[in-house]
Design a protein around this motif. Sequence first.
Motif, PDB file in Angstrom:
ATOM      1  N   UNK A 119       0.776  -1.231   0.000  1.00 15.76           N
ATOM      2  CA  UNK A 119       0.000   0.000   0.000  1.00 15.76           C
ATOM      3  C   UNK A 119       0.808   1.281   0.000  1.00 15.76           C
ATOM      4  N   UNK A 120       2.119   1.169  -0.070  1.00 13.74           N
ATOM      5  CA  UNK A 120       2.937   2.381  -0.095  1.00 13.74           C
ATOM      6  C   UNK A 120       2.844   3.056  -1.460  1.00 13.74           C
ATOM      7  N   UNK A 121       3.011   4.369  -1.475  1.00 13.90           N
ATOM      8  CA  UNK A 121       2.874   5.148  -2.694  1.00 13.90           C
ATOM      9  C   UNK A 121       4.159   5.137  -3.511  1.00 13.90           C
ATOM     10  N   UNK A 122       4.028   5.578  -4.753  1.00  6.95           N
ATOM     11  CA  UNK A 122       5.208   5.719  -5.600  1.00  6.95           C
ATOM     12  C   UNK A 122       6.173   6.733  -5.007  1.00  6.95           C
ATOM     13  N   UNK A 123       5.634   7.778  -4.399  1.00  2.40           N
ATOM     14  CA  UNK A 123       6.478   8.788  -3.758  1.00  2.40           C
ATOM     15  C   UNK A 123       7.283   8.192  -2.606  1.00  2.40           C
ATOM     16  N   UNK A 124       6.673   7.272  -1.874  1.00  6.69           N
ATOM     17  CA  UNK A 124       7.365   6.646  -0.752  1.00  6.69           C
ATOM     18  C   UNK A 124       8.500   5.748  -1.258  1.00  6.69           C
ATOM     19  N   UNK A 125       8.254   5.026  -2.322  1.00  4.38           N
ATOM     20  CA  UNK A 125       9.302   4.194  -2.904  1.00  4.38           C
ATOM     21  C   UNK A 125      10.470   5.073  -3.334  1.00  4.38           C
ATOM     22  N   UNK A 126      10.166   6.170  -3.987  1.00  6.10           N
ATOM     23  CA  UNK A 126      11.201   7.111  -4.407  1.00  6.10           C
ATOM     24  C   UNK A 126      12.010   7.624  -3.219  1.00  6.10           C
ATOM     25  N   UNK A 150      26.947   7.951   2.277  1.00  8.08           N
ATOM     26  CA  UNK A 150      27.503   8.705   3.392  1.00  8.08           C
ATOM     27  C   UNK A 150      28.725   7.984   3.952  1.00  8.08           C
ATOM     28  N   UNK A 151      28.628   6.661   3.990  1.00 12.85           N
ATOM     29  CA  UNK A 151      29.736   5.844   4.470  1.00 12.85           C
ATOM     30  C   UNK A 151      30.732   5.527   3.360  1.00 12.85           C
ATOM     31  N   UNK A 152      30.220   5.367   2.148  1.00 15.11           N
ATOM     32  CA  UNK A 152      31.059   4.952   1.017  1.00 15.11           C
ATOM     33  C   UNK A 152      30.810   5.884  -0.169  1.00 15.11           C
ATOM     34  N   UNK A 153      31.381   7.079  -0.137  1.00 15.81           N
ATOM     35  CA  UNK A 153      31.068   8.089  -1.157  1.00 15.81           C
ATOM     36  C   UNK A 153      31.444   7.706  -2.585  1.00 15.81           C
ATOM     37  N   UNK A 154      32.346   6.767  -2.763  1.00 12.71           N
ATOM     38  CA  UNK A 154      32.753   6.361  -4.119  1.00 12.71           C
ATOM     39  C   UNK A 154      31.933   5.196  -4.665  1.00 12.71           C
ATOM     40  N   UNK A 155      31.101   4.609  -3.827  1.00 14.69           N
ATOM     41  CA  UNK A 155      30.325   3.438  -4.244  1.00 14.69           C
ATOM     42  C   UNK A 155      29.203   3.832  -5.194  1.00 14.69           C
ATOM     43  N   UNK A 156      29.042   3.042  -6.237  1.00 11.48           N
ATOM     44  CA  UNK A 156      27.977   3.277  -7.204  1.00 11.48           C
ATOM     45  C   UNK A 156      26.724   2.486  -6.807  1.00 11.48           C
ATOM     46  N   UNK A 157      25.580   3.050  -7.118  1.00 10.40           N
ATOM     47  CA  UNK A 157      24.293   2.449  -6.766  1.00 10.40           C
ATOM     48  C   UNK A 157      23.496   2.155  -8.032  1.00 10.40           C
ATOM     49  N   UNK A 158      22.967   0.946  -8.150  1.00  7.83           N
ATOM     50  CA  UNK A 158      22.097   0.595  -9.275  1.00  7.83           C
ATOM     51  C   UNK A 158      20.760   0.116  -8.738  1.00  7.83           C
ATOM     52  N   UNK A 159      19.693   0.630  -9.296  1.00  9.86           N
ATOM     53  CA  UNK A 159      18.340   0.237  -8.891  1.00  9.86           C
ATOM     54  C   UNK A 159      17.689  -0.494 -10.046  1.00  9.86           C
ATOM     55  N   UNK A 160      17.338  -1.758  -9.817  1.00  8.96           N
ATOM     56  CA  UNK A 160      16.601  -2.525 -10.822  1.00  8.96           C
ATOM     57  C   UNK A 160      15.131  -2.146 -10.715  1.00  8.96           C
ATOM     58  N   UNK A 161      14.542  -1.735 -11.817  1.00  5.02           N
ATOM     59  CA  UNK A 161      13.146  -1.305 -11.825  1.00  5.02           C
ATOM     60  C   UNK A 161      12.235  -2.360 -11.215  1.00  5.02           C
ATOM     61  N   UNK A 162      11.200  -1.899 -10.556  1.00  6.55           N
ATOM     62  CA  UNK A 162      10.191  -2.838 -10.054  1.00  6.55           C
ATOM     63  C   UNK A 162       9.580  -3.537 -11.265  1.00  6.55           C
ATOM     64  N   UNK A 202       4.773   1.752 -12.326  1.00 12.63           N
ATOM     65  CA  UNK A 202       5.399   2.558 -13.372  1.00 12.63           C
ATOM     66  C   UNK A 202       5.693   3.977 -12.896  1.00 12.63           C
ATOM     67  N   UNK A 203       4.818   4.503 -12.056  1.00  8.70           N
ATOM     68  CA  UNK A 203       5.052   5.820 -11.475  1.00  8.70           C
ATOM     69  C   UNK A 203       6.299   5.796 -10.596  1.00  8.70           C
ATOM     70  N   UNK A 204       6.413   4.766  -9.757  1.00  9.65           N
ATOM     71  CA  UNK A 204       7.583   4.638  -8.888  1.00  9.65           C
ATOM     72  C   UNK A 204       8.859   4.491  -9.714  1.00  9.65           C
ATOM     73  N   UNK A 205       8.795   3.664 -10.748  1.00  9.92           N
ATOM     74  CA  UNK A 205       9.968   3.476 -11.596  1.00  9.92           C
ATOM     75  C   UNK A 205      10.397   4.785 -12.257  1.00  9.92           C
ATOM     76  N   UNK A 206       9.423   5.540 -12.741  1.00  8.38           N
ATOM     77  CA  UNK A 206       9.736   6.807 -13.397  1.00  8.38           C
ATOM     78  C   UNK A 206      10.392   7.785 -12.423  1.00  8.38           C
ATOM     79  N   UNK A 207       9.909   7.793 -11.198  1.00  6.57           N
ATOM     80  CA  UNK A 207      10.465   8.695 -10.186  1.00  6.57           C
ATOM     81  C   UNK A 207      11.902   8.313  -9.834  1.00  6.57           C
TER      82      UNK A 207
END
Length: 224
Positions: free
Chosen positions: A113-120, A132-144, A158-163
């Motif tokens: 029940x969480x919103x797309x805004x909350x996922x973002x 904050x701990x690892x400033x050089x680390x890269x982050x990848x998010x696999x779309x829902x 789709x709204x969450x993914x777009x955000x």
Amino acid sequence: MRLGIFSFLLVLLAGPALGQTEFTGRWAADMQKFAKADAEHPSEPGGVVFVGSSSIRLWDLEKSFPKLDPPALNRGFGGSQLADSIRYAELLVTSHKPRIVVIYAGDNDIAAGKTAERVESDFVKLAEKIQTELPETKIAFIAVKPSTRRWNLADTIQDANARVAKRCADNDQWTFIDVWKPMLGEDGKPREELLRDDGLHMTDKGYELWSSLVRPLLKDEDQK
């Protein structure tokens, strides 16, 4: 008597180092398992950590990325939401000092029940907590991903993914990996061969697709 007390104190002090940290709540058993694994087999820094829900937990990373050195670390725990990975980010991610973190979460968030805004916002919290701990680390998010079981939630997903995609586009160290479109058939619905009979979790073919989309991000490590 004094020797007995001294020995008892040594056990107490050694507990955390041996993976005996006490955890509470729904994920206590999972976190205890991870802590024990870390104590028994410490990971090398500079690797890749995959974190998130059951789509991560069920992923055979060694099979998908056999050339990664050090091997990819799987820190998926089924049923989890982004907030859970935020809570345990130190144990799951930052303690390993990875070069890249691959996240799959948000699926269960939206189903709860969480919103797309909350996922973002939770994705941003997790990514920022890591960096904050690892400033050089890269982050990848696999779309829902799209799934037949949760197709009624497609608009929110789709709204969450777009955000999240927009957030990633605005940050040089964040990458959005779009699996939504590749997992749809010509009819615009989820491809059946990519999903198990439960209509939610993925088949080997599903993971083959995901691996092909993630691999370019890992190309430096995967070619070692």
